[in-house]
Structures are given as structure tokens and as C-alpha cells.
Design an enzyme around this catalytic site. Sequence first.
Site, PDB file in Angstrom:
ATOM      1  N   GLY A   1       0.813  -1.217   0.000  1.00 33.47           N
ATOM      2  CA  GLY A   1       0.000   0.000   0.000  1.00 33.47           C
ATOM      3  C   GLY A   1       0.845   1.265   0.000  1.00 33.47           C
ATOM      4  O   GLY A   1       0.550   2.229  -0.726  1.00 33.47           O
TER       5      GLY A   1
ATOM      6  N   LYS B   1      -1.858 -19.156  -6.768  1.00 37.57           N
ATOM      7  CA  LYS B   1      -1.495 -18.590  -8.075  1.00 37.57           C
ATOM      8  C   LYS B   1      -1.757 -19.606  -9.186  1.00 37.57           C
ATOM      9  O   LYS B   1      -2.202 -19.240 -10.282  1.00 37.57           O
ATOM     10  CB  LYS B   1      -0.036 -18.145  -8.052  1.00 37.57           C
ATOM     11  CG  LYS B   1       0.195 -16.995  -7.064  1.00 37.57           C
ATOM     12  CD  LYS B   1       1.655 -16.780  -6.751  1.00 37.57           C
ATOM     13  CE  LYS B   1       1.851 -15.680  -5.718  1.00 37.57           C
ATOM     14  NZ  LYS B   1       3.204 -15.605  -5.181  1.00 37.57           N
TER      15      LYS B   1
HETATM   16  N1  HSE Z   1       5.415 -14.667  -0.468  1.00 44.62           N
HETATM   17  C1  HSE Z   1       5.392 -14.646  -1.890  1.00 44.62           C
HETATM   18  C2  HSE Z   1       6.726 -15.070  -2.442  1.00 44.62           C
HETATM   19  C3  HSE Z   1       5.033 -13.320  -2.477  1.00 44.62           C
HETATM   20  O1  HSE Z   1       7.639 -15.427  -1.698  1.00 44.62           O
HETATM   21  O2  HSE Z   1       6.872 -15.075  -3.650  1.00 44.62           O
HETATM   22  C4  HSE Z   1       3.579 -13.009  -2.341  1.00 44.62           C
HETATM   23  O3  HSE Z   1       2.789 -13.938  -3.007  1.00 44.62           O
END
Ligand code: HSE
Length: 431
Positions: free
Chosen positions: A12, A201
Site C-alpha cells: 500500500g 497462483k
Molecule cells: N510470499 C510470496 C513469495 C510473495 O515469496 O513469492 C507473495 O505472493
Amino acid sequence: MGIALLGYGTVGSEVLRLMTENSEALEHRIEGPFELKGVAVSDASKPREGVDPELITEDARSLVLRDDVDVVVEVIGGIDYPRELVLSALNAGKSVVTANKALVAAHADELAAAADANNVDLFYEAAVAAAIPVVNMLRRSLAGDQIRRISGIVNGTTNFILDAMDATGADYEAALAEATRLGYAEADPTADVEGHDAASKAAILASMGFYTRVRFSDVSCEGITGVTAEDIEAAKAAGDTIKLLAICEKITGEDGTVSVSARVHPTLVPREHPLASVSGSYNAVFVEAEGAGDLMFYGNGAGGAPTASAVLGDVVGAARNKYLGGHAPKDLTYADLPIADPGDVPTRYHIDLRVHDRVGVLADLARTCASRGISLRTVRQEEGYEVDGHEAARLILVTHTAREHDLADFVADLKAHDDVLAVKSVIRLAE
Ligand code: HSE
């Protein structure tokens, strides 16, 4: 054009910084003026740099409903509270930009339906691999193509850990400690190391790639906590490296039925594959499409500014559509393919065993393999091991492609076999 920002953490604060620094350019791209109307935080008494204190509020529910707010940016994280706010905003006719992969992967149906019903946009480019524009690539650039498979390194923390293990020979615990010390891994790294972040994802990528709703709960998921220094060393010896891949693909069954598989697991990737060269905390998404062929998208998949970059791209899109009357591509799920049974997915196994070092063992294991219809691609044996006082040999079996449940049955047979002292690891190979 009134903008509301929900959340003022790492992402943010970068959204606001970039929005302020680039405001003139953004107004040209939006084709009209915009103004930040409020910033919702959980504790308004905390001192915050870079934001007008007048804009700060703890009342996010009222902020999203204000008449002078047109676009709501959600960068809070979590699921239930942001879900309530996003739905409330959409139902009040505001377009929404979110970076929240867990929210989209769990509730995309409901959110997309609310956006459609209210004739507003729902954007979430930052939810997958932050700055890498994979959502727009799938929604727009490849909308004329047919995608066969998407293989992604979509979690920077686990890629950092596996890369450190590969580069230094460190074990998992030491590499995780280093990732924590350098600020790559969070204090509680569970969501990353168990593969849950990558699974959210994968659900989003599979839904967009195959025009079928794939939810977080549809994704088979195995993290990296079981990967050992010995596995990494065996991968190296075979000319491979181990990556945590999110794999989304169309599977055609023996009866011709087409289904969608989305899964996350440690995967042996040949060193010459483009994904093998993705080091440190970088992300990459490799797409195999009918017309386009192979494509790879590489870059920063996490962090304040890279995520804010993707968020602001969506803010421009949403605000511009509000001014000019356009719309973002919808979340289409017309193909509505079934989700593949994880046991039916074709894959290959790399199995690391310790066996009694005596005559006939190899022949007997080969018979076990044949009885399950599994074909071996390579067998490598090393002497000089010991298990519980027994002289042992190390056997590394690499199979040809077979269905997951046949391979799992084969591994169960191996575990029960009198001559097998230990099944040290089972890792899948990339196709
Ligand atoms: N924690 C994630 C990562 C980033 O290590 O890629 C946010 O999705």
C-alpha cells in the site's frame, strides 16, 4: 476519479508513493484527473510517512461506499475481511483492483459475478507473480491462442531457498534460516514453504489459461520442506535442478476426456530448460501455446514496488474504463472442463532408495516395476551406504511417464519390499 486505498503496508505504501510521484503521467494514461480519497488501516494512531493524516481512516466499510470513490484498491491480505469489503465495493458500483491471490483463488466466482452484475471491473494482475504481467498476457495477449501448459516459478521465497541449497549445498533448514535473515522468508513461512501461496497462483493461472474455474481447493499441493541436500546433489548428478513448480495443463484421458490439472510440487528441471536459470527470489512463468509456441515471462514476483507497479497498471485500466466506458475482459469460464483426478495425471518419478547390497535385488525390483506397468528410463547405483547397520547400496530410479496413482502404488510396493531399506525421496520430473 476517486480512489480508495485499503491497506498501507509494504504494498500500500508503495502504491501511494508511485501514484504520487507519477501522478501527471497517470492522469494522461487514465485520460482524466484522479484523487486519493482515503487510506484504510487497522490502527490509525500509528505514525505513517508519505500519507496525509486527513486521509487515514480505520473505517474501511464506510470508505468503500463513499459517493466520491470510484475505484477501490485492496492490498490488505487475508480472505474474509477483504472479501466483505471487495463485495461491498463491487455491489456499490465501484471497480476493484486487488493484489490478493488467496481471495481470488478462493472466491473468484462470487467476485466475478458481483463485478458482472454491477457492470464494473475486477482487476488482479498483482495477484500472480506481482510485476510480471501474466494475467493480462493470458486474458488479452493470448486470447486468440490455445494454451497447453503453464509451468511457473511463482513463489520467490521457495525459489530463493532451493537456489541457495543448489548453489551452496546447504540443507533446507540452513537455507530457510538465511532466507529469513535476509528478509525473503516471513517469520511464519508456512504459506510459502508448504506451497499454499503457489497453489493460489496456480488456481488463478489455470482458470484463465483454460477458461474453467479452478479453485485453490482443486490444486494438489506439496511444498519444499521435504527436499534434502541429498536430493539436490542427486539432481545435480543427473544434470537437473529442483524447482517448486506450479503446473497447469490440459490432460486427455484414455477415453478422450479432456480435463484440467493444477498442481504444485518440487520438480526436477533439466539445467538447459529456461526455468532452471531462474535464480534467487525471481519468478518466471513458462507458457506452451499452440500458435505462439513457448513463451517465458520473467521478473520480480514479490515486494512492495513490483507489486505496486502491477496494482497501478490495473488502477489506470479501471479508472480509464470508468471515464471512457470500456470494460476489462471478463473472467470467462465457458469451457467448464472437469478438474483432473490427481491420480490420473501423467508424470515421471525420480526415486532415491537404499537397498540391501546383494545378488538379485535389482532384478527383483525390476519385476516389481514391470508388475505395475511402470517402465524405467534410467537406473543408477552407488555403493558404500549403510542403513541401521546394514550394508546398503543407493539406487536412483527414473521412470518413464506413467499415471500418478500407478507410480504411487509402485512406491508403496518398494516401501514394503524386503530388500528396500529406505525410500529416501520421490521427486517428479518436468515433462
Ligand atoms: N510470499 C510470496 C513469495 C510473495 O515469496 O513469492 C507473495 O505472493
